[in-house]
Design a protein around this motif. Structure first.
Motif, PDB file in Angstrom:
ATOM      1  N   ILE A   1      16.849  39.466  -5.260  1.00 15.27           N
ATOM      2  CA  ILE A   1      17.017  37.886  -6.085  1.00 15.27           C
ATOM      3  C   ILE A   1      15.914  38.006  -7.236  1.00 15.27           C
ATOM      4  N   ALA A   2      14.653  38.818  -6.918  1.00 14.81           N
ATOM      5  CA  ALA A   2      13.707  38.781  -7.818  1.00 14.81           C
ATOM      6  C   ALA A   2      14.256  39.502  -9.219  1.00 14.81           C
ATOM      7  N   CYS A   3      15.076  40.458  -9.176  1.00 13.54           N
ATOM      8  CA  CYS A   3      15.735  41.288 -10.141  1.00 13.54           C
ATOM      9  C   CYS A   3      16.890  40.156 -10.934  1.00 13.54           C
ATOM     10  N   THR A   4      17.474  39.477 -10.276  1.00 13.00           N
ATOM     11  CA  THR A   4      18.385  38.394 -10.813  1.00 13.00           C
ATOM     12  C   THR A   4      17.871  37.324 -11.335  1.00 13.00           C
ATOM     13  N   VAL A   5      16.771  36.547 -10.929  1.00  9.97           N
ATOM     14  CA  VAL A   5      16.110  35.679 -11.339  1.00  9.97           C
ATOM     15  C   VAL A   5      14.822  36.023 -12.564  1.00  9.97           C
TER      16      VAL A   5
ATOM     17  N   ILE B   1      23.156  40.653  -9.057  1.00  7.21           N
ATOM     18  CA  ILE B   1      24.256  40.084  -8.038  1.00  7.21           C
ATOM     19  C   ILE B   1      24.614  41.378  -7.271  1.00  7.21           C
ATOM     20  N   PRO B   2      25.109  42.406  -7.644  1.00 10.69           N
ATOM     21  CA  PRO B   2      25.497  43.606  -6.694  1.00 10.69           C
ATOM     22  C   PRO B   2      24.748  43.653  -5.675  1.00 10.69           C
ATOM     23  N   ALA B   3      23.274  43.666  -6.236  1.00 12.15           N
ATOM     24  CA  ALA B   3      22.189  44.192  -5.151  1.00 12.15           C
ATOM     25  C   ALA B   3      22.202  43.212  -3.973  1.00 12.15           C
TER      26      ALA B   3
END
Lengths: 139, 121
Positions: free
Chosen positions: B47-51, B59-61
């Motif tokens: 989530i941290a990477c996405t946001v 998203i794939p994570a």
């Protein structure tokens, strides 16, 4: 008495890593509080937005964090509501991970039900699509 | 609470089961001596990477993080471990590429600003 793995001494490598991460975050927060990414020249733009012209789920995060650090919650919510809402979760989990790395003891023993994660994923994708439509006008 | 050996309901403060006499408190049950299987799903990192990384590669994570908990729920430990590995890999891909793009951009603007200053003076 046998020592449990949860009572092991702090690992120097972990202490270094965690303190470096905290220092970096404090530095980043200081810079982000002082300079507005909307006008300062050195903040990187979103690569996805630069390439495609569309907003990604993370667009507005830097500007939103800048507003949050200055106490403007409403402005941050307008820029990226997803970021503001996920911050408490990210904060708690990362703090828990740091404590676990240092002491070997888990603070949070939460098993997030898979249905919740799938729903979260659907929400993120929906937000991604909707914020590129006229329904969302900011960011 | 319930007795671990016979299942009879007991008072929360009782130390012995009223039905079978088994010790309820203090002595840990045999199960807890082996740690429960915990498979990291890297959800908060995803989530941290996405946001936070301004980059939709997180998203794939998140998909793999959801798979981890789905498979743990189904008892598919091997599959959950696989998904966990993939979740970790995608977190690093998202984080690393976001970092590289950010650093490259910073280097680019700093160098171009310096060049401009040189030309101006």
């Amino acid at each position: 008495m046998k020592t449990l793995p949860s009572q092991k001494a702090w690992q120097p490598a972990c202490v270094l890593l965690v303190s470096m991460a905290v220092a970096l975050m404090a530095l980043a927060a200081g810079v982000l509080r002082a300079f507005d990414p909307a006008s300062a020249w050195f903040f990187p733009p979103c690569p996805f937005r630069a390439l495609t012209g569309f907003l990604c789920p993370g667009c507005g995060t830097l500007r939103g964090l800048h507003e949050l650090l200055r106490g403007h919650v409403a402005a941050a919510l307008r820029l990226n509501p997803l970021m503001v809402l996920s911050l408490p979760f990210i904060g708690c989990s990362s703090a828990s991970s740091a404590v676990e790395a240092l002491t070997g003891r888990r603070l949070l023993r939460v098993f997030v039900p898979p249905a919740c994660i799938w729903m979260l994923l659907a929400m993120i994708v929906l937000f991604w699509i909707l914020r590129n439509t006229p329904l969302f006008t900011t960011a | 609470m319930y007795c671990r050996s016979c299942g009879a309901p007991n008072d929360d403060n009782a130390w012995k089961c009223i039905k079978c006499g088994a010790v309820l408190q203090g002595a840990a049950p045999a199960v807890s001596t082996t740690p429960p299987i915990t498979i990291p799903n890297y959800l908060w990192q995803a989530i941290a990477c996405t946001v936070l990384c301004c980059w939709p590669l997180g998203i794939p994570a998140i998909v793999y993080a959801a798979q981890v908990n789905t498979k743990v729920g189904q008892g598919d430990i091997e599959g959950a471990r696989n998904s966990s590995q993939n979740a970790k890999m995608w977190c690093w891909i998202a984080f690393g590429s976001g970092l590289v793009v950010g650093v490259l951009y910073l280097a680019f603007v700093v160098i171009s600003a310096m060049l401009q200053q040189k030309r101006g003076s």
